[in-house]
Design a protein around this motif. Structure first.
Motif: not given
Length: 265
Positions: A5-7, A128-135, A183-195
């Motif tokens: 979604t839009t920033s 154990t297998v953990i899948g990591i995917a922001a989307s 930056v809209t859709g740049s999941t290396r930012m907050k999503a990456g930090t959360a992961q």
């Protein structure tokens, strides 16, 4: 998807450097609060992982792009930090090791490849297998989780959208919804930090539960550089009340802090 979604911010190109940094930081401050909401999910997953690893199971991370790289970073840091074998925690990325540095086109779109990658390690039911995917929609991760689950493995995930296909494929999903990116859709930012925060929590709590920490010290860490050798010597000196010379002698003889301390107790 919320991650797309839009920033909350617009006209980024008109902002000063100070404004850009301040606004990025404002967004980053929301991430730990989002992770906090997921602690019950993380706890449930960690509890299951520990039980299996105590029986000889291993931990695998699978992901693509930034998510895959984060899993590899976390896995690679377990042996030097906790003295565990290199094949106890393993990170796999869509496209293979070459994708760690350079994006491999369409590698994440093959739902069969993750299971092929896992089979190289002779994956077993205790693992154990953990899948990591922001989307939460990456085919590489979805396919890997589905096939791992069918083979009797424990499955978990770390995603940043609610109700995703990846979460549906995992027995123990961890959903950390951090909202739109600066930056809209740049999941290396907050999503990456959360992961990254969740991975820190998982691997650290698992290793503590497996007895790899004494008090608050990394007593099994590998002494692979001067900084770590110095830290180890100070730990032994503090625990045993001995001189630095004696501490270094014990470390040279026993190879790590745990061995040095237990030999004198």
């Amino acid at each position: 998807m919320i991650t797309e979604t839009t920033s909350h911010y617009d006209h980024l190109e008109t902002m000063s450097v100070g404004e850009l940094l301040t606004n990025i930081n404002k967004e980053d401050q929301t991430v730990p609060l989002s992770v906090e909401k997921a602690i019950p999910q993380i706890e449930a997953l960690v509890t299951q992982i520990v039980a299996r690893m105590k029986e000889g199971g291993r931990l695998f991370y699978i992901g693509a792009g930034t998510s895959g790289r984060l899993g590899i970073v976390d896995a690679s840091e377990c042996p030097p930090t906790y003295g565990v074998p290199h094949d106890l925690v393993i990170g796999l990325i869509a496209g293979g090791d070459g994708a760690i540095r350079k994006a491999v086109e369409f590698a994440e779109d093959d739902p069969e490849q993750a299971w092929k990658d896992l089979q190289v390690y002779h994956i077993e039911a205790l693992d154990t297998v953990i899948g990591i995917a922001a989307s939460g929609r990456t085919p590489y991760v979805i396919g890997g989780l589905n096939q791992a689950r069918a083979a009797g493995c424990l499955t978990g995930c770390i995603v940043c959208n609610p109700g995703s296909a990846v979460a549906q494929a995992a027995e123990f999903p961890v959903e950390v919804v951090v909202g739109p990116e600066f930056v809209t859709g740049s999941t290396r930012m907050k999503a990456g930090t959360a992961q990254k925060l969740v991975l820190n929590m998982i691997s650290t709590s698992v290793m503590i539960q497996l007895g790899r920490v004494k008090g608050n010290k990394m007593v099994d860490m590998q002494l692979t550089n001067i900084k770590l050798q110095d830290r180890a010597a100070k730990m032994v000196m503090s625990e045993l009340g001995v001189s630095r010379e004696k501490a270094e002698e014990l470390l040279a003889k026993y190879g790590n802090v745990r061995g040095a301390i237990e030999a004198q107790q």
